[in-house]
Scaffold this motif. Structure first.
Motif, mmCIF file in Angstrom:
data_model
loop_
_atom_site.group_PDB
_atom_site.id
_atom_site.type_symbol
_atom_site.label_atom_id
_atom_site.label_comp_id
_atom_site.label_asym_id
_atom_site.label_seq_id
_atom_site.Cartn_x
_atom_site.Cartn_y
_atom_site.Cartn_z
ATOM 1 N N LYS A 301 0.843 -1.217 0.000
ATOM 2 C CA LYS A 301 0.000 0.000 0.000
ATOM 3 C C LYS A 301 0.865 1.249 0.000
ATOM 4 O O LYS A 301 0.597 2.217 -0.721
ATOM 5 C CB LYS A 301 -0.900 0.001 1.244
ATOM 6 C CG LYS A 301 -1.913 1.112 1.250
ATOM 7 C CD LYS A 301 -2.210 1.630 2.650
ATOM 8 C CE LYS A 301 -1.155 2.549 3.105
ATOM 9 N NZ LYS A 301 -1.407 3.326 4.292
ATOM 10 N N LEU B 85 -11.810 6.512 1.340
ATOM 11 C CA LEU B 85 -11.030 5.324 0.989
ATOM 12 C C LEU B 85 -9.774 5.779 0.245
ATOM 13 O O LEU B 85 -9.623 6.963 -0.058
ATOM 14 C CB LEU B 85 -11.873 4.389 0.113
ATOM 15 C CG LEU B 85 -13.276 4.075 0.673
ATOM 16 C CD1 LEU B 85 -14.069 3.253 -0.322
ATOM 17 C CD2 LEU B 85 -13.189 3.352 2.000
ATOM 18 N N TYR B 86 -8.889 4.839 -0.045
ATOM 19 C CA TYR B 86 -7.638 5.200 -0.723
ATOM 20 C C TYR B 86 -7.899 5.507 -2.203
ATOM 21 O O TYR B 86 -8.091 4.600 -3.013
ATOM 22 C CB TYR B 86 -6.627 4.069 -0.582
ATOM 23 C CG TYR B 86 -6.229 3.771 0.832
ATOM 24 C CD1 TYR B 86 -5.667 4.762 1.630
ATOM 25 C CD2 TYR B 86 -6.406 2.520 1.391
ATOM 26 C CE1 TYR B 86 -5.299 4.504 2.938
ATOM 27 C CE2 TYR B 86 -6.038 2.252 2.692
ATOM 28 C CZ TYR B 86 -5.491 3.251 3.465
ATOM 29 O OH TYR B 86 -5.133 3.002 4.764
ATOM 30 N N TYR B 94 -8.340 -2.182 -3.329
ATOM 31 C CA TYR B 94 -8.764 -1.849 -1.964
ATOM 32 C C TYR B 94 -9.352 -3.080 -1.262
ATOM 33 O O TYR B 94 -9.020 -3.363 -0.104
ATOM 34 C CB TYR B 94 -9.785 -0.708 -1.990
ATOM 35 C CG TYR B 94 -10.257 -0.325 -0.607
ATOM 36 C CD1 TYR B 94 -9.409 0.342 0.266
ATOM 37 C CD2 TYR B 94 -11.522 -0.666 -0.169
ATOM 38 C CE1 TYR B 94 -9.815 0.664 1.553
ATOM 39 C CE2 TYR B 94 -11.940 -0.344 1.114
ATOM 40 C CZ TYR B 94 -11.090 0.318 1.963
ATOM 41 O OH TYR B 94 -11.497 0.629 3.238
#
Lengths: 531, 239
Positions: A301, B85-86, B94
């Motif tokens: 990430k 959220l990303y 995700y």
């Protein structure tokens, strides 16, 4: 007019608040001011040192006055590079654009307010570069009474030029910003381009200085023709020329006004077009879903975040990139540059010792961890509610930093060892010293970001470029790395390369262990309290 | 499934939640109701382990949120009211990331993603960057990410805001299915009609204190939840 100043002030506060670490308390505001002051002082020192070195070289060909052409030119180039990132995130990608556009104020006023905030940012940088250059010249030559007023006014006007150019480049960056996987490729390509420019400037600077000594008049003519506004600046300041000061003012005011007018006319169209760009759609297969350990997922990430954010790559990827370029250069030329060999002899060490010393300073340039918690922003809840120990989350951020940094450093050391014929022990130590500096930079970045998080930054660029944590981590790492290097260089003639590198390791290891303990205790508690 | 005992939380000098106690039994959908600033979000965030428990105790499926937070988090899922959220990930990335954090096996995550992403009609959008999602799509993706964890306790803050009617209907079905399989749901809402129709129990708070808690039918009697709520909020003696 009142609306203009109100909006401009809010915009400027948005830019500056990144340095305040999201603090509301007076004490923390004061610390933010102190941090800014420290950074300004450091910039002034760096600029003064560089100006002094440049002036010394120019003095040999009796062209010291060219410092008042070259330093403003460097200032504008740097200011455009920095301002473009600010413009892309702050003007064209501003979170408050919808709100501002809904206000009953003209778009000219809006664009002027945004540009004014950007101008203030640019002006601080330009003054930080041009004032020390002016001081260096004033120390070496006689100046007239209007020298300082003209220099300050001229610098302010050139800041307008830098702002206008920065806004245009920022618009281009926003318009051509790719999405998804293409963003990673584009960001790496941008980094390669930046490195090519840096390498070109380094090589070009040598050629420029050689040409300056052999044919100063030709270079002067070139600068007069191709960098006219900067030569006008020199004429205005040195000759008290109102005409040239007027020309410098026009060189700043005309593009600034034009950009403001074009922006005002098209602000709605530009922001709408940028917001409405069709997303990159990719057909996916569920077979792409594969299990990894939580730690690997966290590191991946961080990697996705880093390589997918252009300002992150450009600001924090410079260390590994420089190490790669340096290693590649050594392998391609198959020789240690003669000046490096001479410097090594003078320092009482080997060429690999100096390569390691350069890598130590490269590793101290920045870390990916310093803005990494700020970049979680409103997404912090995702990590906080997951069944993860805070230690795992923090370790993943450090691990990613080292994964990006250490392989290029190892490559550069290996290339240096092969080319210089160094032994294995020296090579291992030559790697261990910058690697330890990298570990220290990563840990200090994380501690700094835990102490000064900026979870509500208006955009990523602000958190990455000018947040308090980034500035403090940079200054702290530079101070420790510089001290370690200074002590080891002083000891090198007596202890040899191995002893000198061991001294670096010993000095850097202490803060590494201290920071490790800090992260294990205070760091985990602080992360748990972040909201 | 969730036991909150004498929970209090302060923000500086402000007492946001004051000695709050209630339970969410297994197999029940519980509506958490109160005016803006009553302390609902604070309570939900504390139960999710995002906010520290200043006073009192919160236990999720037998695990104390303060002393054993990881065990409590492994069996629960929480979604905030506006789930950011990303943006730099695609929807699929995700979901894979969340499934990794909760150690969902490869085969199981594929089944769950296929099932829930189809149910919320976002399967075809999973390759798109989240940054390009609308608010509703983000809400749906966040819901899918919650169900992929197979939580025993699901805590949702205003889950129906931003959802289209079909997705809202689907969500109600999923909440009931979760409870029928032994799980429990606690969600906050201002839509009292939904709470009345969907919830087995309701918990009403006012200024951080419990006003009333119990089976929905008992609390509202012959009246409506809206009428009861308005009456309780107007009553200066309540809380």
């Amino acid at each position: 007019m009142r609306a203009f100043w109100t909006i401009a002030w809010v915009q400027l506060r948005g830019l500056l608040s990144a340095t305040a670490g999201g603090a509301r308390r007076t004490g923390q505001r004061r610390s933010a001011v102190a941090i800014l002051a420290a950074m300004v002082g450091f910039s002034l020192y760096l600029s003064f040192t560089y100006s002094w070195a440049l002036a010394s070289m120019l003095r040999a060909s009796e062209t010291t006055d060219l410092i008042l052409v070259m330093m403003p030119l460097f200032g504008v180039v740097g200011s455009v590079l920095v301002g473009a990132q600010g413009a892309a995130g702050f003007i064209f990608g501003g979170r408050d654009n919808d709100l501002l556009l809904s206000l009953p104020v003209s778009r000219l006023l809006l664009s002027l307010a945004k540009l004014t905030a950007l101008f203030a940012d640019s002006m601080v940088m330009m003054l930080g570069i041009c004032l020390p250059a002016g001081a260096v010249y004033a120390l070496q030559a006689r100046t007239n009474p209007l020298y300082w007023p003209f220099l300050i006014v001229g610098t302010v006007m050139l800041s307008l030029l830098a702002t206008a150019l920065g806004a245009l480049v920022g618009l281009a960056l926003s318009a051509f910003r790719p999405q998804g996987g293409a963003a990673v490729v584009a960001n790496l390509a941008s980094l390669a381009l930046l490195l090519a420019i840096v390498a070109g400037l380094m090589v070009g600077q040598q050629a420029l200085l050689a040409r300056l000594i052999s044919d100063p008049s030709a270079l002067r003519a070139t600068l007069r023709a191709w960098a006219a506004p900067f030569y006008w600046f020199r004429n205005a300041v040195l000759d008290e020329s109102w005409l040239h000061l007027g020309l410098v003012a026009l060189a700043g005011l005309v593009p600034f006004t034009l950009v403001a007018a074009v922006l005002a006319r098209n602000f709605l169209r530009i922001t709408s077009a940028l917001a409405a760009r069709a997303p990159a759609v990719r057909a996916v297969e569920l077979t792409e879903l594969r299990a990894r350990s939580p730690f690997r997922a966290l590191v991946a990430k961080e990697a996705r975040r880093f390589f997918g954010t252009s300002s992150y790559v450009l600001n924090c990827g410079i260390s590994p990139a420089l190490a790669l370029v340096g290693g590649g250069y050594l392998l391609a030329t198959r020789q240690i540059p003669p000046p490096l060999v001479q410097a090594a002899v003078a320092a009482g060490g080997t060429p690999l010792f100096l390569i390691s010393a350069a890598l130590i300073m490269i590793c101290a340039l920045g870390s990916t961890t310093a803005p990494s918690i700020s970049l979680e922003g409103d997404r912090l809840w995702v990590l906080r509610e997951a069944p993860l120990a805070a230690r795992t989350i923090l370790d993943a951020k450090v691990a990613f930093n080292l994964l990006v940094l250490l392989p290029p450093v190892a490559f550069a050391v290996l290339a240096g060892a092969v080319v210089s014929g160094a032994g294995p022990l020296e090579a291992v130590l030559a790697f261990a010293a910058p690697a330890a500096t990298g570990v220290f930079a990563a840990e200090l970045g994380l501690v700094s970001n835990l102490a000064w998080p900026k979870l509500d930054a208006a955009n990523d660029t602000l958190a990455i470029k000018q947040s308090a944590s980034v500035l403090i981590a940079f200054l702290g790492t530079m101070a420790v790395a510089g001290t370690a290097l200074g002590v080891s260089m002083a000891a090198a003639p007596r202890l040899g390369t191995t002893g000198a590198l061991l001294i670096v390791l010993a000095i850097v290891s202490v803060p590494i262990l201290v920071l490790r303990l800090v992260l294990a205790g205070w760091g985990i508690r602080t992360f748990a309290r972040l909201a | 499934m969730l036991e909150i005992s004498h929970f209090s939380h302060r923000f500086g000098q402000t007492l946001a939640v004051n000695d709050l106690s209630f339970t969410v039994p297994a197999g029940r959908i519980v509506g958490f109701i109160g005016h803006n600033g009553a302390g609902k979000t604070t309570t939900l965030r504390a139960a999710a382990g995002i906010l520290p428990v200043d006073e009192g105790q919160i236990v999720v499926a037998g695990h104390d949120v303060t002393s054993d937070p990881l065990a409590a988090k492994r069996v629960s899922a929480f979604l905030p009211d506006n789930p950011d959220l990303y943006d730099f990930m695609s929807g699929l990335e995700y979901l894979n990331f969340i499934a990794d954090l909760y150690r969902v096996s490869t085969e199981r995550r594929r089944e769950l993603v296929a099932h829930y992403a189809s149910a919320y009609d976002i399967l075809g959008d999973l390759g798109t960057s989240i940054g390009a999602y609308s608010h509703g799509m983000k809400q749906k993706l966040a819901l899918v990410s919650a169900f992929v964890r197979e939580p025993r306790l699901l805590m949702l803050d205003e889950p129906f805001v931003g959802l289209d009617p079909i997705a809202a209907h689907t969500l109600k079905g999923h909440l009931r299915t979760l409870c029928d399989s032994g799980g429990a749901v606690l969600f906050s809402t201002h839509i009292l009609e939904v709470a009345q129709a969907l919830c087995d129990d309701v918990v009403i708070i006012k200024r951080g204190r419990l006003v009333v808690a119990g089976p929905t039918a008992t609390v509202i009697g012959d009246s409506s939840l809206e009428a009861v709520f308005l009456e309780l909020q107007a009553d200066p003696g309540a809380a």
